[in-house]
Design a protein around this motif. Structure first.
Motif, PDB file in Angstrom:
ATOM      1  N   GLN A  48      -6.194  19.280   8.801  1.00 19.92           N
ATOM      2  CA  GLN A  48      -5.593  19.766  10.025  1.00 19.92           C
ATOM      3  C   GLN A  48      -6.634  20.608  10.956  1.00 19.92           C
ATOM      4  OE1 GLN A  48      -2.650  18.685  10.819  1.00 19.92           O
ATOM      5  NE2 GLN A  48      -2.596  19.700  12.993  1.00 19.92           N
ATOM      6  N   GLU A  52      -7.298  19.551  14.865  1.00 20.81           N
ATOM      7  CA  GLU A  52      -7.190  20.566  16.016  1.00 20.81           C
ATOM      8  C   GLU A  52      -8.393  20.881  16.630  1.00 20.81           C
ATOM      9  OE1 GLU A  52      -5.038  23.883  14.229  1.00 20.81           O
ATOM     10  OE2 GLU A  52      -3.454  22.632  13.710  1.00 20.81           O
ATOM     11  N   ALA A  78       5.691  14.423   8.937  1.00 23.39           N
ATOM     12  CA  ALA A  78       4.809  15.631   9.285  1.00 23.39           C
ATOM     13  C   ALA A  78       5.210  17.091   8.320  1.00 23.39           C
ATOM     14  CB  ALA A  78       5.338  15.833  10.757  1.00 23.39           C
ATOM     15  N   SER A  79       6.273  16.721   7.547  1.00 22.00           N
ATOM     16  CA  SER A  79       6.360  17.801   6.795  1.00 22.00           C
ATOM     17  C   SER A  79       5.286  18.015   5.473  1.00 22.00           C
ATOM     18  CB  SER A  79       7.767  17.649   5.869  1.00 22.00           C
ATOM     19  OG  SER A  79       7.989  16.438   5.227  1.00 22.00           O
ATOM     20  N   THR A  80       4.450  16.777   5.405  1.00 21.33           N
ATOM     21  CA  THR A  80       3.536  16.978   4.420  1.00 21.33           C
ATOM     22  C   THR A  80       2.010  17.017   5.469  1.00 21.33           C
ATOM     23  OG1 THR A  80       2.782  14.574   4.736  1.00 21.33           O
ATOM     24  CG2 THR A  80       4.517  15.125   2.980  1.00 21.33           C
ATOM     25  N   PHE A  81       0.999  17.672   4.360  1.00 25.77           N
ATOM     26  CA  PHE A  81      -0.179  17.905   5.256  1.00 25.77           C
ATOM     27  C   PHE A  81      -0.778  16.765   5.936  1.00 25.77           C
ATOM     28  CE2 PHE A  81      -2.574  17.671   1.455  1.00 25.77           C
ATOM     29  CZ  PHE A  81      -4.139  17.121   2.204  1.00 25.77           C
ATOM     30  N   LYS A  82      -1.070  15.890   5.195  1.00 27.72           N
ATOM     31  CA  LYS A  82      -1.434  14.452   5.507  1.00 27.72           C
ATOM     32  C   LYS A  82      -0.625  13.953   6.400  1.00 27.72           C
ATOM     33  CE  LYS A  82      -4.372  13.674   1.480  1.00 27.72           C
ATOM     34  NZ  LYS A  82      -5.038  12.616   0.349  1.00 27.72           N
ATOM     35  N   GLY A  83       0.535  13.822   6.564  1.00 27.85           N
ATOM     36  CA  GLY A  83       1.379  13.348   7.472  1.00 27.85           C
ATOM     37  C   GLY A  83       1.354  14.421   8.960  1.00 27.85           C
ATOM     38  N   ARG A  84       1.131  15.499   8.929  1.00 28.19           N
ATOM     39  CA  ARG A  84       1.035  16.252   9.826  1.00 28.19           C
ATOM     40  C   ARG A  84      -0.389  15.806  10.703  1.00 28.19           C
ATOM     41  NH1 ARG A  84       2.074  20.470   7.386  1.00 28.19           N
ATOM     42  NH2 ARG A  84       0.065  21.446   7.089  1.00 28.19           N
ATOM     43  N   HIS A  87       0.370  12.420  12.656  1.00 28.57           N
ATOM     44  CA  HIS A  87       1.127  13.069  13.812  1.00 28.57           C
ATOM     45  C   HIS A  87       0.501  13.503  14.824  1.00 28.57           C
ATOM     46  CE1 HIS A  87       5.533  12.264  12.668  1.00 28.57           C
ATOM     47  NE2 HIS A  87       4.927  11.786  11.665  1.00 28.57           N
ATOM     48  N   THR A  88      -0.475  14.381  14.680  1.00 30.68           N
ATOM     49  CA  THR A  88      -1.376  15.110  15.586  1.00 30.68           C
ATOM     50  C   THR A  88      -2.293  14.152  16.127  1.00 30.68           C
ATOM     51  OG1 THR A  88      -1.351  17.196  14.261  1.00 30.68           O
ATOM     52  CG2 THR A  88      -2.759  17.014  15.972  1.00 30.68           C
ATOM     53  N   LYS A  91      -0.120  11.615  18.370  1.00 33.27           N
ATOM     54  CA  LYS A  91       0.431  12.088  19.616  1.00 33.27           C
ATOM     55  C   LYS A  91      -0.852  12.638  20.560  1.00 33.27           C
ATOM     56  CE  LYS A  91       4.375  14.680  17.639  1.00 33.27           C
ATOM     57  NZ  LYS A  91       4.765  16.046  17.090  1.00 33.27           N
TER      58      LYS A  91
END
Length: 291
Positions: A48, A52, A78-84, A87-88, A91
């Motif tokens: 992540q 970012e 997005a509740s999992t760190f890889k899913g987040r 999503h980032t 997006k």
């Protein structure tokens, strides 16, 4: 500006997906083939913090060495760190492409970049790729130093030349033994011990060396029929980060040749998981640990 599909095609000429190990997960993970690419960021880990950084940079493409999903998954929530991470990326219209073991064995590849960071002259692959008629591709590299150094001095060179991490450089073997030839392998390298023995080098620098394999390797060299051989253990991230600079330079050259005008960056963010190191309080260390 080139489309993502054009940039990925160029990257595939450097690191063809078919040269990755069968267990690996390389290639494009996220991204629209038709989107335009103007800015690219190279990094070791698709975490992540790096994503970012790509958002802040305005990157359209993130290229990492390590895969995001090495094994299958049933969710990108997005509740999992890889899913987040996924999503980032989506997006912010950032594509993710992975070059892992196909970059390890490339010519030039991860271990060439590691050797270059240490000012070593590459002689040959440690484990040649049998499909390469020129004998230049393969895992690891066998190298020569410009002049002999002791194990202690070579460890100090590695600590100075590689990116700083909490671990630094650990060494096993006689610290005063002379090193003229070195095998190097970016990333985890203790599976290559048999090849290191056969190479006849004075030292082996890699990462993630485990207690029992390292202990047995050193004991075998100390009491066997072969000359002693030193081990140098660096942080996994530090041994692979030099590849990011090499890979960025390769894409820069392609961009210039094709007049793409890409802006190519290398992340300096340290994503090694270890964040602190407390040296042992001892007076007996032959490597000179602080008291």
């Amino acid at each position: 500006m080139p489309r993502l599909s054009e940039v990925i095609a160029a990257l595939e000429t450097l690191w063809p997906a078919e040269r990755a190990e069968s267990w690996d997960a390389v290639g494009t993970v996220v991204g629209d083939p038709e989107q335009e690419v103007t800015r690219v960021l190279f990094a070791v880990d698709p975490v992540q913090e790096i994503v970012e950084e790509a958002v802040r940079l305005g990157a359209d493409l993130l290229v990492t060495h390590h895969p995001l999903y090495l094994r299958g998954t049933t969710t990108v929530a997005a509740s999992t760190f890889k899913g987040r991470v996924v999503h980032t990326l989506i997006k912010n219209d950032i594509a993710l492409h992975v070059a892992h073991t196909n970059a390890d064995t490339a010519d030039p590849g991860v271990s060439d970049a590691l050797a270059g960071a240490l000012d070593l002259r590459v002689v040959r692959p440690l484990v040649p790729d049998p499909s390469d008629p020129d004998g230049r591709r393969g895992l690891g590299r066998v190298c020569e130093l410009d002049h002999p150094l002791t194990v202690r001095e070579f460890a100090a060179r590695a600590a100075e030349r590689l990116p700083a991490t909490a671990q630094g450089i650990r060494a096993a073997g006689d610290p005063d033994a002379l090193v003229r030839t070195v095998a190097v392998s970016g990333g985890s390298g203790d599976s290559l011990f048999d090849h290191v023995r056969a190479a006849g080098v004075d030292a082996f620098l890699t990462a993630d060396l485990r207690h029992h394999p390292a202990s047995e390797f050193i004991a075998d060299r100390a009491h066997g029929a072969h000359p002693p051989l030193a081990l140098l253990d660096a942080a996994h991230w530090a041994t692979e980060w030099p590849w990011c600079e090499l890979a960025a330079a390769q894409l820069d050259e392609i961009s210039d040749r094709r007049e793409w005008g890409l802006r190519v960056h290398v992340s300096g963010t340290v994503t090694d998981p270890w964040t602190a190191h407390a040296a042992s309080n001892t007076t007996s260390s032959s490597m000179g640990a602080p008291n």
